[in-house]
Design a protein around this motif. Structure first.
Motif, short mmCIF file in Angstrom:
data_model
loop_
_atom_site.label_atom_id
_atom_site.label_comp_id
_atom_site.label_asym_id
_atom_site.label_seq_id
_atom_site.Cartn_x
_atom_site.Cartn_y
_atom_site.Cartn_z
N THR A 6 -11.58 -38.87 46.70
CA THR A 6 -11.16 -37.29 46.89
C THR A 6 -11.24 -36.66 45.25
O THR A 6 -11.81 -35.60 45.02
N THR A 7 -10.77 -37.48 44.43
CA THR A 7 -10.76 -37.03 43.02
C THR A 7 -12.07 -36.88 42.32
O THR A 7 -12.37 -36.10 41.71
N GLU A 16 2.46 -41.69 48.59
CA GLU A 16 1.16 -40.78 48.43
C GLU A 16 0.73 -41.16 46.94
O GLU A 16 -0.44 -40.71 46.58
N VAL A 49 -6.09 -46.36 47.85
CA VAL A 49 -6.98 -46.09 46.58
C VAL A 49 -8.37 -45.79 46.91
O VAL A 49 -9.00 -44.68 46.08
N TRP A 70 -9.40 -43.72 49.34
CA TRP A 70 -9.27 -42.45 49.67
C TRP A 70 -9.24 -41.56 48.28
O TRP A 70 -9.92 -40.50 48.12
N GLN A 71 -8.15 -41.92 47.39
CA GLN A 71 -7.73 -41.30 46.17
C GLN A 71 -9.17 -41.16 45.48
O GLN A 71 -9.45 -40.28 44.75
N HIS A 72 -9.71 -42.42 45.30
CA HIS A 72 -11.04 -42.30 44.43
C HIS A 72 -12.22 -41.29 44.77
O HIS A 72 -12.69 -40.51 44.16
N ALA A 122 0.31 -31.08 44.99
CA ALA A 122 0.63 -32.37 45.56
C ALA A 122 1.91 -32.27 46.64
O ALA A 122 2.79 -31.82 46.42
N ARG A 138 -0.85 -41.96 40.33
CA ARG A 138 -2.24 -42.55 40.54
C ARG A 138 -3.26 -41.53 40.76
O ARG A 138 -4.45 -41.40 39.79
N THR A 139 -3.18 -40.50 41.50
CA THR A 139 -3.93 -39.29 41.75
C THR A 139 -4.17 -38.72 40.42
O THR A 139 -5.45 -38.17 39.89
N HIS A 173 -5.82 -36.83 54.24
CA HIS A 173 -6.48 -38.15 54.85
C HIS A 173 -6.08 -38.33 56.21
O HIS A 173 -6.46 -39.35 56.66
N TRP A 177 1.33 -39.98 43.78
CA TRP A 177 0.71 -38.62 42.87
C TRP A 177 0.45 -39.16 41.44
O TRP A 177 -0.49 -38.54 41.06
#
Length: 413
Positions: A263-264, A312, A257, A259-261, A173, A316-317, A189, A314
């Motif tokens: 991507t993960t 960023e 959030v 984008w994080q969802h 990260a 939460r990611t 992103h 991290w």
């Protein structure tokens, strides 16, 4: 809805005071239930909260203490008015009476409120589609700067996922490159973390028009705040300006959030074993200003870096990766972080001066000379540590979280 949310927060605080002041031998779920019933009878405005929602507050509070006893979370604490998210729980699904009006909107029954329209964004098992294997068991109302939102709890029968046969991947990260993967399939992103002048861009998730609007609102709030007397309450115009600023901030957070969802989820579906660094983020974002006797250096630069790290998110990611890898049958492991960004992933030596800048790594070992992105080099080192057997904590999936020595399981306690 606002009244119910404030009543639920007050119920939590009263329950917390009652629990902490009571002797340990008199604390029980039955005694807490009796205290809640008595409070709802004696305090009129607590009656705004439905009885089922009050029981949900008690259940959530009790679960918070169980998480603390099992060393999964800190002890529950007082909920402040302005720092707590307003929310109301509806524990019984039969009271909702959900009906779809058309493609975009639906209707739901909120206790003590009535029929409310909500935006239909995902298929729900209602009507003929509701059965024992797929039914709505409750809902939760949450308020942010953009208004009230409802999340439904759906009970479904799902088979346990088999072992994920996907490849292994190490993830680093970063700030310039959000997620660097060891196989070179990085996730970006497309929003630069810093402005042309070198300062951290705190509004990178907003487009230029929204940034200009936010700047105008902040200047307007500063002008109106100058005319407010010290200790006086904010005017309605100033409060309205603050609300508009919060709405733009909430929009930016929602995009991050989202984008994080996405991507993960892609990473959890593609890879069977995910290896990340065991980062202590709270120590990484500490201020460098120091004390009067020992003042810090490069305080402004460290402040910008701390802001970029916090943006960023991290932690939460990592939380999303933890439960999504388990959902798809994969595993997530952590390795120690020190040295991964300074050691060459090709030859394995740490040579001074190899990390030329934030994004460039050139190995100064005369026998190696490997060059590439610095975050990519760190991701390769992370995966190498796992393959060498230096995994720190099995965090998700089919692995079992290790307990500290001397800590008994919850059933034995």
């Amino acid at each position: 809805m606002d009244g119910q949310a404030h009543a639920a927060r007050t119920m939590w605080n009263c329950l917390h005071d009652w629990w902490t002041m009571l002797p340990k031998d008199k604390r029980s779920l039955a005694a807490a239930d009796a205290a809640i019933r008595q409070a709802r009878k004696e305090i009129d405005w607590l009656g705004v909260l439905p009885a089922q929602a009050a029981q949900a507050v008690l259940k959530t509070y009790f679960q918070a203490w169980k998480n603390c006893w099992d060393h999964r979370a800190d002890a529950p604490n007082f909920k402040a008015r302005f720092r707590t998210v307003m929310s109301v729980d509806i524990p019984q699904g039969r009271d909702l009476n959900i009906r779809r009006v058309h493609r975009r909107w639906g209707m739901v029954n909120i206790p003590r409120v009535g029929r409310v329209r909500f935006r239909w964004t995902k298929d729900l098992p209602v009507g003929k589609r509701a059965d024992s294997e797929g039914r709505i068991t409750g809902a939760r109302l949450v308020k942010d700067a953009l208004g009230w939102h409802i999340a439904f709890r759906v009970q479904t029968r799902k088979a346990a996922p088999g072992p994920h046969q996907g490849p292994e991947v190490g993830i680093d990260a970063g700030v310039n490159l959000p997620l660097a993967l060891s196989d070179g399939n990085h996730r970006n992103h497309g929003r630069p973390p810093r402005l042309p002048g070198g300062k951290a861009d705190r509004d990178k998730w907003l487009n230029p028009q929204e940034k200009a609007k936010l700047l105008g609102l902040e200047r307007r709030a500063a002008r109106r705040k100058q005319h407010r007397r010290r200790g006086a309450k904010a005017s309605r115009r100033l409060q309205h300006t603050y609300d508009q600023i919060k709405q733009l901030r909430a929009t930016a957070t929602r995009r991050a959030v989202d984008w994080q969802h996405k991507t993960t989820t892609t990473i959890a579906r593609q890879y069977g074993t995910v290896v990340v660094e065991a980062l202590t983020i709270t120590n990484m974002v500490k201020s460098a200003k120091g004390t009067c006797e020992n003042p810090g250096v490069n305080v402004a630069q460290k402040s910008g870096l701390n802001r970029s790290i916090s943006q960023e998110a991290w932690g939460r990611t990592l939380t999303m990766l933890t439960y999504k890898t388990g959902r798809y049958g994969g595993t997530l492991h952590k390795v120690l972080a020190p040295g991964t960004s300074l050691r060459c992933s090709e030859c394995g030596f740490t040579t001074p001066g190899s990390r030329e800048d934030q994004a460039t790594f050139v190995c100064k070992n005369p026998d190696c000379g490997w060059s590439g992105n610095a975050d990519w080099n760190a991701a390769r080192n992370v995966l190498h540590l796992y393959r060498m057997g230096h995994a720190l904590i099995p965090a998700a999936g089919r692995a079992v979280v290790r307990r500290s020595r001397g800590v008994k399981p919850a059933t034995a306690r």
